[in-house]
Scaffold this active site. Structure first.
Site: not given
Length: 641
Positions: A240-241, A261, A263, A265, A427
């Protein structure tokens, strides 16, 4: 388990059609005679901005009036099929927040759909040339890719969007840019129609059929006694980043709404607007909600929405990524990193009382992003790939000094095959319970566990580091295949079928083609002997044989996730290739990577040495009520950690 051969290790780190530096410094390339370069096999080339453009242009014989009429017809068609109002701030998606697109993503998607429809009409030979028809459509659109980018080469901090990380190609890896491809797309019509045709006559099996036959329910016998459940959850947080596709973009080239990246986020956001909304504006801190367990994430706008189903009438949360509320383990991981940011910001404020809010925020964000990268490369990836493969990719941290391996010619943008298939191996690692006897199915989109005074993030994280995850294999928990985001009994999503369909929607080629691109032997038959599915068990190969008509039909995710795993690793060889190459690019193609020696962005050596002491265990202990956990939280405590 599969032993690791030296040939496999050498082939792993080769990028498709690209030169790559090995740990020893020598260079290698894939033999172009054995694997044609992507540019030779692709039907499109790319402009400097990363947008597809046709290889050839036809001249138009249609009058301007007719072009205007067709363009108006295309615009009208696209406006009718878009399901989300253009002025909607929070579109409703009853099956969870994974489908939410930002307004800018909707706008880009609208443009993409219009040009896709125009391309289809040009193909018929009745609509003139694509540039002329596209020009008539484009007059009413605002294309963000055409806006010039000005970069500050001496900037110390990353941008929120990821733009200007690469100074030669400023949009590489930035939010709201298309996924890249490591292999040509496999659309039925070479343009956008999802892959659905068998290598023989007829169609591929329906995704739900593949799911029910190949991806049966996992059980207690499928537990991996080596690794903990937090391995799965941290892997989801990493995903998810770095990637979130926009479901409404033209299916030709899907859009990544996140900065590619690593980072942070998922904590800070990938747009300036969201990043600002998450900040307090004082002391460099992020906004929080109070609870008995400590700071929780900022509460969301709405008390009730289809993607928030609290049974105690408590609000869901806001974070850098809108999927934060999918389930309590993910919410707890988000909370952990939010607390780490605020902890670091407060310490920096004490040490530097003259620093203002902006300085404290940027410095804390810089440090926390570096800690995050260190945990990913020094702890997480060696578990996923095993020590030998991780070292071949040069993933583990250096013991001292800087890294000078930044490659500005490497585009770190997420590859479509990684997003739509390869990295979705996680998953298979999900087990039924995320804590004690709390099933995922009863807590999807519900924040109640985090508000519970007797539980909270500390309780959830303690369970994640104490319990085993499932093995990476063809078996998938029923929590994901029958009851995902279930609102009424029997109304859940089948995530295995979704993975298969998403790969086809993305035009991802077959499992066999990626075996070739990875330097692995493709299968010519469904047996497990020479020339067959050599990395599968006889049971898995037999089920594949009864599900698919031809070995070239096997979907990448299904074929790869069902391989036997590499010795000492979580995954098999095809996933190690597809996923490992992506993380290789994310390290070598990131100018701000925490160990890099860029004179404007690098850490002082003493600070870098402190960052190298970081571990996920240390971050958990610093930010929760837990007083004792194993040092290596990804490894089960009874397994030598």
């Amino acid at each position: 388990m599969l032993p690791v051969s030296s040939l496999f290790l050498s082939l792993l780190v080769l990028t498709f059609g690209q030169r790559s530096r090995f740990p020893g410094g020598r260079s290698n390339t894939i033999n172009p005679r054995s694997i044609p370069s992507i540019s030779d096999r692709s039907e499109i080339t790319r402009t400097a901005s990363g947008l597809p453009r046709p290889r050839s242009v036809r001249t138009s014989s249609l009058p301007q009036e007719e072009l205007n009429r067709i363009a108006t017809e295309v615009r009208s068609l696209v406006e009718r099929v878009l399901v989300t109002p253009r002025n909607s701030r929070r579109p409703n998606f009853p099956f969870g927040p994974q489908l939410i697109s930002s307004r800018q993503a909707q706008q880009i998607g609208r443009s993409g759909m219009m040009f896709l429809e125009a391309s289809k009409r040009v193909r018929t030979g009745r609509s003139g040339s694509l540039p002329e028809l596209g020009g008539n459509i484009g007059n009413s659109l605002d294309c963000p890719f055409l806006t010039p980018v000005t970069c500050d080469a001496e900037a110390k901090y990353r941008t929120i969007t990821g733009v200007c990380n690469n100074l030669q190609n400023p949009r590489w890896g930035s939010a709201l840019t298309p996924f890249e491809r490591s292999a040509p797309s496999a659309y039925n019509d070479s343009l956008s129609e999802p892959r659905s045709r068998s290598a023989l006559s007829g169609n591929l099996p329906f995704p739900r059929v593949v799911s029910t036959s190949m991806h049966e329910a996992s059980d207690v016998g499928s537990l991996d006694v080596r690794f903990t459940h937090i391995t799965m959850e941290f892997g989801q947080f990493v995903s998810h980043d770095i990637e979130r596709f926009a479901p409404i973009l033209s299916p030709r080239e899907q859009l990544n709404q996140e900065s590619a990246y690593l980072d942070g986020s998922a904590v800070y956001g990938s747009t300036e607007e969201l990043a600002g909304e998450l900040r307090t504006g004082s002391g460099g801190l992020l906004k929080t909600t109070n609870s008995p367990d400590g700071e929780l994430l900022l509460q969301d706008f709405e008390l009730e929405s289809p993607e928030c189903r609290s049974q105690i009438k408590r609000r869901c949360f806001r974070a850098g990524d809108p999927r934060v509320n999918q389930q309590p383990a993910l919410m707890s991981m988000h909370t952990l990193w939010l607390r780490e940011h605020n902890r670091v910001a407060r310490q920096l404020s004490q040490l530097n009382p003259t620093w203002g809010d902006e300085k404290l925020y940027q410095e804390a964000r810089r440090i926390v992003s570096a800690e995050f990268q260190h945990v990913v490369y020094d702890e997480f990836l060696p578990v996923i790939f095993g020590t030998q493969v991780a070292q071949a990719f040069d993933f583990p941290a250096r013991t001292s000094g800087y890294n000078s391996d930044y490659q500005p010619t490497f585009n770190a943008q997420i590859r479509a095959a990684f997003s739509a298939a390869g990295y979705r191996f996680g998953h298979s690692l999900v087990q039924t319970f995320f804590a004690d006897n709390l099933r995922f199915r009863d807590h999807f989109l519900r924040p109640d566990t985090l508000y519970d005074p007797s539980k909270g993030p500390s309780f959830v994280l303690e369970n994640l580091v104490s319990n085993k995850q499932q093995k990476c294999d063809r078996l998938i928990s029923e929590q994901l295949t029958n009851t995902l985001f279930e609102q009424v009994p029997g109304g859940g999503i089948d995530l295995a079928a979704t993975n298969i369909q998403r790969g086809r929607d993305f035009g991802i080629p077959s499992y066999n083609l990626f075996r070739v691109l990875c330097g692995l032997r493709p299968a010519t038959h469904f047996g497990t002997g020479r020339g067959g599915l050599v990395d599968h068990t006889s049971e898995a190969a037999s089920i594949l044989s009864s599900t698919y008509r031809h070995v070239d039909d096997i979907d990448l995710w299904t074929g790869a996730v069902s391989e036997r795993v590499i010795t000492g690793a979580v995954v098999g060889p095809t996933i190690a290739c597809v996923v490992g190459r992506q993380f290789f690019l994310l390290k070598k193609g990131d100018r701000f990577f925490y160990e890099n020696d860029d004179e404007n962005a690098r850490f002082p050596l003493d600070q870098l040495d402190e960052i190298r002491k970081t571990s996920l265990a240390r971050i958990i202990c610093d930010n929760t009520k837990l007083t004792s956990i194993q040092r290596q939280v990804f490894r089960y405590a009874d397994n030598g950690s």
